[in-house]
Scaffold this motif. Sequence first.
Motif, PDB file in Angstrom:
ATOM      1  N   PRO A 145      68.268  26.604  11.733  1.00 25.49           N
ATOM      2  CA  PRO A 145      67.275  27.497  11.940  1.00 25.49           C
ATOM      3  C   PRO A 145      67.027  27.974  13.258  1.00 25.49           C
ATOM      4  O   PRO A 145      66.906  27.114  13.970  1.00 25.49           O
ATOM      5  N   THR A 146      66.925  29.127  13.498  1.00 27.46           N
ATOM      6  CA  THR A 146      66.950  29.870  14.837  1.00 27.46           C
ATOM      7  C   THR A 146      65.725  30.632  15.037  1.00 27.46           C
ATOM      8  O   THR A 146      65.755  31.758  14.183  1.00 27.46           O
ATOM      9  N   LEU A 147      65.212  30.650  16.135  1.00 32.57           N
ATOM     10  CA  LEU A 147      64.389  31.739  16.527  1.00 32.57           C
ATOM     11  C   LEU A 147      64.926  32.350  17.888  1.00 32.57           C
ATOM     12  O   LEU A 147      64.825  31.471  18.964  1.00 32.57           O
ATOM     13  N   ILE A 148      65.228  33.632  17.787  1.00 29.75           N
ATOM     14  CA  ILE A 148      65.736  34.106  19.009  1.00 29.75           C
ATOM     15  C   ILE A 148      64.667  35.226  19.258  1.00 29.75           C
ATOM     16  O   ILE A 148      64.300  36.116  18.582  1.00 29.75           O
ATOM     17  N   HIS A 189      66.297  25.724  16.780  1.00 26.35           N
ATOM     18  CA  HIS A 189      66.997  26.219  18.024  1.00 26.35           C
ATOM     19  C   HIS A 189      65.983  27.345  18.472  1.00 26.35           C
ATOM     20  O   HIS A 189      65.740  28.531  17.369  1.00 26.35           O
ATOM     21  N   VAL A 190      65.367  27.523  19.375  1.00 26.56           N
ATOM     22  CA  VAL A 190      64.330  28.428  20.009  1.00 26.56           C
ATOM     23  C   VAL A 190      65.199  28.876  21.329  1.00 26.56           C
ATOM     24  O   VAL A 190      65.161  28.079  22.119  1.00 26.56           O
ATOM     25  N   ALA A 191      65.621  30.268  21.259  1.00 25.96           N
ATOM     26  CA  ALA A 191      66.214  30.607  22.504  1.00 25.96           C
ATOM     27  C   ALA A 191      65.750  32.151  22.975  1.00 25.96           C
ATOM     28  O   ALA A 191      65.229  32.742  22.111  1.00 25.96           O
ATOM     29  N   LEU A 192      65.760  32.496  23.929  1.00 26.18           N
ATOM     30  CA  LEU A 192      65.887  33.520  24.591  1.00 26.18           C
ATOM     31  C   LEU A 192      67.218  34.268  24.912  1.00 26.18           C
ATOM     32  O   LEU A 192      67.863  33.875  25.377  1.00 26.18           O
ATOM     33  N   LEU A 193      67.036  35.526  24.433  1.00 25.82           N
ATOM     34  CA  LEU A 193      68.145  36.288  24.624  1.00 25.82           C
ATOM     35  C   LEU A 193      67.564  37.429  25.565  1.00 25.82           C
ATOM     36  O   LEU A 193      67.068  38.488  25.449  1.00 25.82           O
ATOM     37  N   THR A 194      68.094  37.136  27.162  1.00 29.19           N
ATOM     38  CA  THR A 194      67.609  37.965  28.305  1.00 29.19           C
ATOM     39  C   THR A 194      68.379  39.193  28.320  1.00 29.19           C
ATOM     40  O   THR A 194      69.438  39.141  28.697  1.00 29.19           O
ATOM     41  N   VAL A 195      67.819  40.338  28.117  1.00 25.13           N
ATOM     42  CA  VAL A 195      68.685  41.554  28.359  1.00 25.13           C
ATOM     43  C   VAL A 195      68.011  42.045  29.709  1.00 25.13           C
ATOM     44  O   VAL A 195      67.010  42.560  29.978  1.00 25.13           O
TER      45      VAL A 195
END
Length: 242
Positions: A145-148, A189-195
């Motif tokens: 389970p993932t939150l991006i 999993h909680v993650a930042l996708l930094t653009v």
Amino acid sequence: MSTRSDNAIVIIGSGPGIGTNTAAVFAANKFNKVALVARNPVQLDKDAESVKAAVDGNITVKTYSTDVIDPAQFTGTLKQISQDLGTVEVILYNAAIVSQSRHLQVTDDELIRDFKISTIALNNVSKWAMPQFVVLAEKDASAQPTLIVTSSHLPEAPETDIVSLSVSKAAQKNFTRSLRMEFEPKGVHVALLTVAGYVFDHNQFLNAKYIAMQAWELYAQPKGGWTEDVRIEEPWSVGRGE
């Protein structure tokens, strides 16, 4: 990476760029159920066709026209997604409005609007998603389970012509990090996708297809090797905060 064959992903903030490309990448990799969420129903229909065209095989793509700023409408949409697709494994939170705002001119309404999109709506997503994510992690060892959350360079390098978005993105980054602290020990999993810059097709890294692949790589990280933040930027911008 999950070995499950019945997987659902939700893209909140769909569109022809990062949202649709991310949906297509996941759909090509065993995610047979896709929910696309945005305000514009006409664009959503185009997004759905784009995702279907990129994938060979059976796939369910459902679209949901809603406004994340309206809590009642948005939470109703999330409940409908659960009814339509069942348990969700991945969410990409990509909602934002990029509009000009400058100091001494930015209004209270603009600041509140962007905070509602960046943080209040994300809080509503977390209330819906985290309980089911925790249960999924407990019941299925193969699930991830993932939150991006799509972030940007603005929390560290605000721009004076998009003041409101700069402020709201800083709040969103802090909120996402606190979610990670709370729920990673519970198997989420909680993650930042930094653009870190502006997205154009001609860019080497800051293009929608590359960013979508980085979202997949975040999801595919093995448990115990999860990272908090993947930063994507062009080589010329490194060290310049852009």
